[in-house]
Design a protein around this motif. Structure first.
Motif, PDB file in Angstrom:
ATOM      1  N   ALA A  49       0.848  -1.183   0.000  1.00 58.44           N
ATOM      2  CA  ALA A  49       0.000   0.000   0.000  1.00 58.44           C
ATOM      3  C   ALA A  49       0.888   1.239   0.000  1.00 58.44           C
ATOM      4  O   ALA A  49       1.853   1.319   0.766  1.00 58.44           O
ATOM      5  CB  ALA A  49      -0.924   0.016   1.215  1.00 58.44           C
ATOM      6  N   GLN A  93      -3.495   3.371  -1.067  1.00 55.54           N
ATOM      7  CA  GLN A  93      -3.979   2.450  -2.092  1.00 55.54           C
ATOM      8  C   GLN A  93      -3.179   1.161  -2.031  1.00 55.54           C
ATOM      9  O   GLN A  93      -1.949   1.188  -2.047  1.00 55.54           O
ATOM     10  CB  GLN A  93      -3.848   3.080  -3.475  1.00 55.54           C
ATOM     11  CG  GLN A  93      -4.726   4.289  -3.636  1.00 55.54           C
ATOM     12  CD  GLN A  93      -4.150   5.268  -4.634  1.00 55.54           C
ATOM     13  OE1 GLN A  93      -4.238   5.029  -5.817  1.00 55.54           O
ATOM     14  NE2 GLN A  93      -3.555   6.341  -4.149  1.00 55.54           N
ATOM     15  N   SER A 126      -2.768  -2.015  -6.785  1.00 59.07           N
ATOM     16  CA  SER A 126      -2.529  -0.576  -6.926  1.00 59.07           C
ATOM     17  C   SER A 126      -1.045  -0.264  -6.955  1.00 59.07           C
ATOM     18  O   SER A 126      -0.637   0.790  -7.424  1.00 59.07           O
ATOM     19  CB  SER A 126      -3.192   0.180  -5.774  1.00 59.07           C
ATOM     20  OG  SER A 126      -4.583  -0.035  -5.757  1.00 59.07           O
ATOM     21  N   THR A 176      -2.132   2.865  -9.780  1.00 59.73           N
ATOM     22  CA  THR A 176      -2.681   4.066  -9.149  1.00 59.73           C
ATOM     23  C   THR A 176      -1.884   4.475  -7.917  1.00 59.73           C
ATOM     24  O   THR A 176      -1.907   5.634  -7.521  1.00 59.73           O
ATOM     25  CB  THR A 176      -4.144   3.826  -8.730  1.00 59.73           C
ATOM     26  OG1 THR A 176      -4.204   2.660  -7.892  1.00 59.73           O
ATOM     27  CG2 THR A 176      -5.027   3.621  -9.953  1.00 59.73           C
ATOM     28  N   GLY A 177      -1.199   3.517  -7.283  1.00 63.60           N
ATOM     29  CA  GLY A 177      -0.501   3.819  -6.038  1.00 63.60           C
ATOM     30  C   GLY A 177       0.994   4.009  -6.177  1.00 63.60           C
ATOM     31  O   GLY A 177       1.586   4.858  -5.513  1.00 63.60           O
ATOM     32  N   LYS A 219      -6.878   1.660 -12.717  1.00 62.02           N
ATOM     33  CA  LYS A 219      -6.890   0.273 -12.253  1.00 62.02           C
ATOM     34  C   LYS A 219      -8.077  -0.423 -12.913  1.00 62.02           C
ATOM     35  O   LYS A 219      -9.207   0.059 -12.837  1.00 62.02           O
ATOM     36  CB  LYS A 219      -7.017   0.239 -10.728  1.00 62.02           C
ATOM     37  CG  LYS A 219      -7.073  -1.155 -10.135  1.00 62.02           C
ATOM     38  CD  LYS A 219      -7.153  -1.063  -8.613  1.00 62.02           C
ATOM     39  CE  LYS A 219      -7.297  -2.424  -7.959  1.00 62.02           C
ATOM     40  NZ  LYS A 219      -7.343  -2.309  -6.487  1.00 62.02           N
ATOM     41  N   GLU A 248     -11.279   1.751 -11.396  1.00 63.43           N
ATOM     42  CA  GLU A 248     -11.135   2.862 -10.461  1.00 63.43           C
ATOM     43  C   GLU A 248      -9.983   3.737 -10.932  1.00 63.43           C
ATOM     44  O   GLU A 248      -9.052   3.267 -11.593  1.00 63.43           O
ATOM     45  CB  GLU A 248     -10.916   2.371  -9.031  1.00 63.43           C
ATOM     46  CG  GLU A 248      -9.624   1.638  -8.775  1.00 63.43           C
ATOM     47  CD  GLU A 248      -9.481   1.201  -7.321  1.00 63.43           C
ATOM     48  OE1 GLU A 248     -10.512   0.949  -6.659  1.00 63.43           O
ATOM     49  OE2 GLU A 248      -8.340   1.108  -6.848  1.00 63.43           O
ATOM     50  N   VAL A 283      -7.386   7.353 -10.046  1.00 60.35           N
ATOM     51  CA  VAL A 283      -6.821   8.300  -9.085  1.00 60.35           C
ATOM     52  C   VAL A 283      -6.232   9.465  -9.867  1.00 60.35           C
ATOM     53  O   VAL A 283      -5.462   9.263 -10.820  1.00 60.35           O
ATOM     54  CB  VAL A 283      -5.721   7.657  -8.226  1.00 60.35           C
ATOM     55  CG1 VAL A 283      -5.020   8.707  -7.380  1.00 60.35           C
ATOM     56  CG2 VAL A 283      -6.307   6.578  -7.328  1.00 60.35           C
ATOM     57  N   ASN A 325      -4.787  13.311  -3.578  1.00 59.51           N
ATOM     58  CA  ASN A 325      -5.352  12.310  -4.478  1.00 59.51           C
ATOM     59  C   ASN A 325      -6.871  12.416  -4.489  1.00 59.51           C
ATOM     60  O   ASN A 325      -7.495  12.453  -3.423  1.00 59.51           O
ATOM     61  CB  ASN A 325      -4.991  10.883  -4.026  1.00 59.51           C
ATOM     62  CG  ASN A 325      -3.543  10.536  -4.270  1.00 59.51           C
ATOM     63  OD1 ASN A 325      -2.830  11.263  -4.951  1.00 59.51           O
ATOM     64  ND2 ASN A 325      -3.108   9.424  -3.712  1.00 59.51           N
ATOM     65  N   TYR A 365      -9.701  10.040  -5.489  1.00 59.83           N
ATOM     66  CA  TYR A 365      -9.804   8.602  -5.698  1.00 59.83           C
ATOM     67  C   TYR A 365     -11.265   8.282  -6.008  1.00 59.83           C
ATOM     68  O   TYR A 365     -12.135   8.428  -5.145  1.00 59.83           O
ATOM     69  CB  TYR A 365      -9.343   7.932  -4.405  1.00 59.83           C
ATOM     70  CG  TYR A 365      -9.006   6.471  -4.443  1.00 59.83           C
ATOM     71  CD1 TYR A 365      -8.968   5.750  -5.619  1.00 59.83           C
ATOM     72  CD2 TYR A 365      -8.713   5.803  -3.256  1.00 59.83           C
ATOM     73  CE1 TYR A 365      -8.643   4.409  -5.617  1.00 59.83           C
ATOM     74  CE2 TYR A 365      -8.386   4.468  -3.244  1.00 59.83           C
ATOM     75  CZ  TYR A 365      -8.359   3.768  -4.430  1.00 59.83           C
ATOM     76  OH  TYR A 365      -8.045   2.436  -4.415  1.00 59.83           O
ATOM     77  N   ILE A 389     -13.985   3.653  -6.346  1.00 63.88           N
ATOM     78  CA  ILE A 389     -13.180   2.712  -5.567  1.00 63.88           C
ATOM     79  C   ILE A 389     -13.844   1.340  -5.555  1.00 63.88           C
ATOM     80  O   ILE A 389     -15.034   1.205  -5.269  1.00 63.88           O
ATOM     81  CB  ILE A 389     -12.986   3.220  -4.135  1.00 63.88           C
ATOM     82  CG1 ILE A 389     -12.234   4.555  -4.138  1.00 63.88           C
ATOM     83  CG2 ILE A 389     -12.236   2.198  -3.284  1.00 63.88           C
ATOM     84  CD1 ILE A 389     -12.128   5.203  -2.784  1.00 63.88           C
TER      85      ILE A 389
END
Length: 789
Positions: A107, A111, A125, A165-166, A542, A567, A569, A596, A598, A601
């Protein structure tokens, strides 16, 4: 068997089956045609860190994005063997080990990766890479003989690899060099830890044909014990083999190949029972789960046992075999135009069995593959990436395409004992996925056009990705039977899916596809050669997915909830990177702030088909995540240095509403595995001893993590939060022992205060009546001897 029980069994079984499903993602800019060498993230002559986050070798301080780089030397000196150890050095990173310490998810900025429920698709993510190719496995084998690790924060994808996304984590293995040499190292420590590794580097033809090979063997007794079966858990038993070859037949051509094999055969983690949802004052309380009384009796039976002692009935194990070959070919078409091709093939095989409920009762026993020697997950992954990089005066260009495919490598069998009333038999399951993408990024050195704006650079990148995914499964259920191995299928046996069918009509299949775009816009300005300002606006994507369980319960592809959307971001970040010097003292200070947005989700939601309700994935939420990431160091000459990092993450849902009747509002639910504050600090003191003694360094490191939510959709359940905790380590390194030029001696300790802390929670308090957890490693000591040649 009641409809409610049937739905619970289906949800539990599919959740376990699809836990192996993953996808990947990544990014970073390449703004010159300079050859990329993996001999990076090692300090240069001034001690600066050189990275390849944008696919060019450059000083970390010149990269206009938030990242953390750790050299191979630092990984060794801090005894980093797993990703759980890595998060102690990277303040923006949080690791979830789940129920298998060798298969983790990451994470970054709130995310995290992996499929959360019975849905298929989605993906991580945060994507790990090994030798520039995305990988599934993230166990200890990745940490052997590394040149560096780079952790990139924020959406990635417009430069290379997969979309995320992360963020991304780049594991770069040490590459062959022109120097003949190598090393052998042995480590002995607590719980009879014994690690042995060796590496040889061989220049077959100087600068033309270079070879490197190594092996690492790690064993350790378990630090948890079963008082009933007398088995140990949380042991270590793994071997990794690696070989790499660089061929440069011509000055304009380089081919780099690395092959790896990782094998582990371990007992798995101890699952500790913490709580039972039962009211002894009112045993008939209808608000309590039916199995609460049974769980309560197990909780009473373990009174007086600490968290290192358990009593389980499942034969837990974690077997893993991961093999891969990566090939990278670079062709210098002209002096300012380069073509790069990266191809990888990997096979990931796992067999994991665990006792989720932490009792001697078959409440939730996931028993893994039931055919001896087979696997419950056997996946083949193929990736291909082609990049063209050019530098034309003030303009730099990178464009390319990416493709990956996952498919079953063999039969995937699996069995569970559920709710003390049934046994399941997954005779096979096939998960398939495919991703295609086109990407490109432009960089403009404005100062080459307008000299008054020297130091200003602009970037713009775009990516579009297409994803396909499919699942097929053959799954039976045997009500009233508790058995391992499960009964052999015969005509007329009840199918768990499709609901109501009988064998041999137990086959279920479903498929879907989604697509979406990513982009990146940025500006950076070199105020002086020691100060960099930057600002970025990025979008990460994602993939969406499907809930195949709806098909098994009588739904169709048109059923509400079958398909869930991608999803996204959108990140706005600004930052500064500085270098400074005052007399004999010098240092760095880097700071990044971000916001962010987001959206869509992918979260846990209830799915309704007729009278049945089950769990799945849906686009139920949106959130705003704000944060700050700080890193710095101070070096007092060669004798003393301090490094520190800090991450602040304020993650809040703007809206999180479940489609129930009436709707369930979870907007105030905390973000899972997202501590608001975490930091790390370390110091190294080099003793002023004569050269004839060698180099003696004393070091200590401390990593602290704030209160962390690890529960499900009800934070009032017990043990849904992990309290703040800090881990202290210390080490003495005697390099060049007695000035012999070849031997290094080290003594180290981890978790010096013997802190007891949870790394994961299995939260079934409301549904089944138990809360269980897995705990981190206790205090350990060790000594290492390393001989170089």
């Amino acid at each position: 068997m009641s409809n409610r029980t049937a739905a619970l069994l289906v949800a539990a079984s599919l959740m376990a089956m699809t836990a192996a499903t993953n996808a990947h993602a990544q990014e970073a800019p390449d703004q010159s045609t300079t050859a990329v060498s993996a001999d990076t993230v090692s300090p240069d002559q001034e001690g600066e860190i050189v990275v390849t986050a944008r696919r060019v070798s450059e000083n970390q301080q010149n990269v206009p994005m938030s990242l953390t780089a750790v050299s191979g030397t630092e990984l060794r000196e801090k005894d980093v063997q797993t990703v759980t150890d890595l998060q102690k050095l990277v303040p923006s990173l949080t690791v979830n080990t789940g129920l298998n310490r060798n298969n983790t998810s990451f994470a970054i900025r709130g995310q995290r990766g992996g499929s959360l429920t019975a849905g298929l698709g989605g993906g991580p993510s945060v994507v790990p890479y090994f030798a520039e190719a995305p990988v599934y496995a993230s166990g200890p084998g990745l940490f052997f003989d590394l040149q560096n690790i780079q952790v990139l924060n924020g959406p990635q994808g417009t430069l290379f690899g997969q979309n995320t996304t992360g963020g991304a984590i780049l594991f770069e293995p040490a590459r062959p060099t022109n120097e003949f040499g190598g090393y052998m190292m042995g480590t002995y420590g607590s719980y009879n830890r014994l690690d042995v590794e060796g590496v040889i580097n061989l220049p077959i033809v100087a600068d033309k044909l270079l070879f490197r090979a190594g092996i690492q063997r790690q064993t350790r007794e378990g630090f948890s014990h079963d008082v009933t079966s007398k088995r140990d858990y949380d042991n270590r038993d793994s071997t990794v083999y690696r070989a790499s070859l660089i061929a440069r037949p011509f000055s304009w051509l380089e081919n780099y190949t690395v092959g790896s094999l990782y094998v582990s055969n371990e007992q798995g983690p101890a699952v500790v029972l913490l709580a039972a949802n039962y009211n002894p004052a009112n045993p008939a309380d209808p608000t309590k789960p039916p199995l609460g009384a049974l769980v309560y009796s197990a909780l009473q039976a373990r009174a007086g046992l600490d968290v290192r002692h358990v009593s389980l009935d499942a034969q837990t194990r974690d077997r893993l075999r991961s093999s891969s070959i990566n090939n990278r070919t670079t062709i210098d078409i002209t002096s300012n135009l380069k073509l790069t091709n990266i191809l990888s093939y990997a096979r990931y095989q796992t067999d994991s069995a665990r006792d989720d409920d932490g009792t001697l009762f078959p409440i939730q026993n996931s028993n893994g593959a039931y055919v001896p020697g087979s696997w419950n997950s056997d996946i083949i992954q193929f990736t291909e990436e082609l990049r063209l990089t050019g530098n034309f005066g003030p303009l730099s260009v990178q464009t390319g395409g990416y493709y990956d495919r996952t498919s079953p490598g063999g039969v995937n069998s699996y069995t569970q004992e559920l709710q003390t009333v049934a046994t399941t038999n997954q005779t096979d399951a096939a998960l398939r996925g495919k991703s295609r993408a086109l990407f490109g990024q432009l960089g403009l050195d404005v100062g080459k056009i307008v000299p008054a704006l020297d130091g200003l650079n602009l970037t713009a990148g775009y990516r579009y990705t297409w994803n396909d995914f499919a699942v097929s499964i053959d799954l039976l259920v045997y009500p009233g039977v508790i058995s391992f191995p499960p009964p052999s299928p015969k005509p007329g046996d009840l199918c768990q899916l499709p609901f109501g069918a009988v064998y041999p009509n137990c086959h279920l299949s479903a498929a879907g596809s989604t697509s979406g775009d990513s982009f990146a816009f940025g500006a950076d300005y070199k105020v002086t050669d020691k100060i960099l300002l930057f600002a970025n606006y990025k979008k990460g994507y994602k993939p969406g997915g499907i809930n195949p369980i709806l098909i098994g319960l009588g739904g169709t592809v048109d059923s509400i909830g079958f398909l869930f959307r991608p999803e996204t971001v959108k990140t706005t970040e600004v930052g500064i990177k500085t270098e400074w010097r005052a007399g004999g003292v010098r240092g760095h200070f880097n700071a990044t702030g971000y916001i962010n947005k987001y959206n869509d989700i992918q979260a846990n939601v209830p799915l309704l088909i007729g009278a049945l309700t089950t769990g799945g994935t849906g686009n139920a939420a949106k959130a705003t995540i704000k944060g700050v990431e700080l890193e710095g160091d101070i070096r007092f000459g060669r004798l003393f240095s301090i490094n520190a990092g800090y991450a602040y993450t304020d993650a809040k849902y703007d809206r999180y509403v479940l489609p129930t009747t009436p709707p369930t509002d979870l907007t105030n639910l905390p973000f899972v595995y997202t501590p608001k504050n975490q930091f790390n600090v370390s110091g190294v003191l080099t003793l002023p001893v004569p050269d004839s003694y060698g180099e003696i360094k004393l070091s200590a490191n401390y990593a602290w993590k704030g209160r962390t939510y690890v529960g499900d959709t009800d934070p009032t359940q017990p043990f849904s939060f992990v309290d703040p905790y800090g881990l202290l380590g210390a080490r003495i390194d005697w390099n060049n022992f007695l000035n012999n030029g070849h031997v290094d001696l080290s003594v180290f300790a981890t978790n010096l205060t013997n802190k007891t802390y949870r790394t994961n929670v299995i939260q079934q308090y409301n549904a089944t009546g138990y809360s269980t957890a897995i705990f981190g490693e206790p205090r350990m000591y060790g000594v290492s001897l390393r001989a170089r040649f």
